[in-house]
Design an enzyme around this catalytic site. Structure first.
Site, PDB file in Angstrom:
ATOM      1  N   CYS A  25       0.788  -1.246   0.038  1.00 28.66           N
ATOM      2  CA  CYS A  25       0.008   0.093   0.011  1.00 28.66           C
ATOM      3  C   CYS A  25       0.893   1.179  -0.029  1.00 28.66           C
ATOM      4  O   CYS A  25       2.304   1.047  -0.210  1.00 28.66           O
ATOM      5  CB  CYS A  25      -1.007  -0.056   1.143  1.00 28.66           C
ATOM      6  SG  CYS A  25      -0.230   0.125   2.744  1.00 28.66           S
ATOM      7  N   ARG A  31      -3.368  -0.868   5.368  1.00 30.36           N
ATOM      8  CA  ARG A  31      -3.765  -1.837   4.582  1.00 30.36           C
ATOM      9  C   ARG A  31      -2.866  -3.072   4.386  1.00 30.36           C
ATOM     10  O   ARG A  31      -3.353  -4.086   4.480  1.00 30.36           O
ATOM     11  CB  ARG A  31      -4.283  -1.214   3.230  1.00 30.36           C
ATOM     12  CG  ARG A  31      -5.314  -0.216   3.390  1.00 30.36           C
ATOM     13  CD  ARG A  31      -5.472   0.551   2.309  1.00 30.36           C
ATOM     14  NE  ARG A  31      -4.242   1.439   2.149  1.00 30.36           N
ATOM     15  CZ  ARG A  31      -4.211   2.392   0.734  1.00 30.36           C
ATOM     16  NH1 ARG A  31      -5.180   2.008  -0.238  1.00 30.36           N
ATOM     17  NH2 ARG A  31      -3.194   3.097   0.795  1.00 30.36           N
ATOM     18  N   ASP A 143      -7.973   3.729   1.183  1.00 30.48           N
ATOM     19  CA  ASP A 143      -7.239   4.329   2.241  1.00 30.48           C
ATOM     20  C   ASP A 143      -7.838   4.609   3.466  1.00 30.48           C
ATOM     21  O   ASP A 143      -8.677   5.570   3.384  1.00 30.48           O
ATOM     22  CB  ASP A 143      -6.273   5.444   1.596  1.00 30.48           C
ATOM     23  CG  ASP A 143      -5.154   5.734   2.564  1.00 30.48           C
ATOM     24  OD1 ASP A 143      -5.096   5.618   3.914  1.00 30.48           O
ATOM     25  OD2 ASP A 143      -4.330   6.661   2.192  1.00 30.48           O
TER      26      ASP A 143
HETATM   27  P1  4NP Z   1      -1.832   2.944   4.168  1.00 34.04           P
HETATM   28  O1  4NP Z   1      -2.349   4.013   4.740  1.00 34.04           O
HETATM   29  O2  4NP Z   1      -1.062   2.898   2.770  1.00 34.04           O
HETATM   30  O3  4NP Z   1      -2.747   2.079   4.059  1.00 34.04           O
HETATM   31  O4  4NP Z   1      -0.598   2.498   5.155  1.00 34.04           O
HETATM   32  C1  4NP Z   1      -1.602   5.282   4.728  1.00 34.04           C
HETATM   33  C2  4NP Z   1      -0.888   5.760   5.814  1.00 34.04           C
HETATM   34  C3  4NP Z   1      -0.045   6.712   5.893  1.00 34.04           C
HETATM   35  C4  4NP Z   1      -0.179   7.815   4.956  1.00 34.04           C
HETATM   36  C5  4NP Z   1      -1.221   7.361   4.014  1.00 34.04           C
HETATM   37  C6  4NP Z   1      -1.709   6.247   3.820  1.00 34.04           C
HETATM   38  N1  4NP Z   1       0.672   9.116   4.931  1.00 34.04           N
HETATM   39  O5  4NP Z   1       0.432   9.710   4.240  1.00 34.04           O
HETATM   40  O6  4NP Z   1       1.509   9.173   6.022  1.00 34.04           O
END
Ligand code: 4NP
Length: 171
Positions: A25, A31, A143
């Site tokens: 992800c 995720r 997300d």
């Molecule tokens: P992930 O969620 O891609 O599902 O781990 C996110 C975690 C952090 C960020 C964006 C999405 N961020 O911009 O820090």
């Protein structure tokens, strides 16, 4: 929704002794570590843990070294999953090290495909949503980072559905 390209790569892995899967992800704190935890729990429950090598990674390295987001860990724990992965960025060697690279959304998918240097490597990249059958209204695993509790619950609902189908297809 099934996809002919995802089906092809899955079929080619069916008879392999060891199948190496990387979930990807953006941040590798919500995720993909949840996907890793859900899939690991399912293979262990089925007694086929030894056949799989499972890991996760992120396209954004800003959370490297961190445990999954506390909200993700809490929601996962309520369903019996312990998420203990430490975030790490995707690396080029992942294309050599893994048979299947599973992207959570379209942006992850396009970026991973753009990193591949051979057609074979490009074909390793598939979308998690291709294995999800019970949620036709979704075209990705959204997300949850800026969402409330429902966002995290939705991620787990999609992942439990998709991981269970993925394992059935590979077994
Ligand atoms: P992930 O969620 O891609 O599902 O781990 C996110 C975690 C952090 C960020 C964006 C999405 N961020 O911009 O820090």
């Amino acid at each position: 929704m099934t996809n002919i390209n995802s089906d092809k790569i899955i079929n080619s892995l069916k008879n392999k002794d060891k199948v190496k899967i990387l979930f990807v992800c953006l941040g590798n704190i919500c995720r993909s570590p949840a996907a890793e935890g859900v899939f690991r729990s399912m293979v262990e429950e089925k007694g086929v843990g030894k056949r799989f090598e499972i890991d996760s990674a992120g396209l954004y390295g800003g959370h490297a070294g961190e445990l999954p987001d506390r909200r993700m860990r809490v929601h996962a724990f309520q369903r019996g999953y312990s998420l203990i992965h430490h975030s790490r960025p995707v690396r080029m060697s992942d294309f050599e090290d893994f048979d299947l690279i599973i992207a959570m959304d379209d942006s992850n998918y396009q970026r991973l495909r753009s990193f591949a240097t051979t057609l074979e490597d490009q074909r390793k990249v598939v979308k998690m949503i291709d294995f999800v059958t019970g949620f036709p209204q979704y075209d990705c695993v959204p997300d949850p980072y800026y969402e409330g509790a429902e966002g995290f619950e939705l991620v787990l609902n999609l992942l439990e559905d998709g991981c269970s189908n993925l394992l059935n297809k590979l077994n």
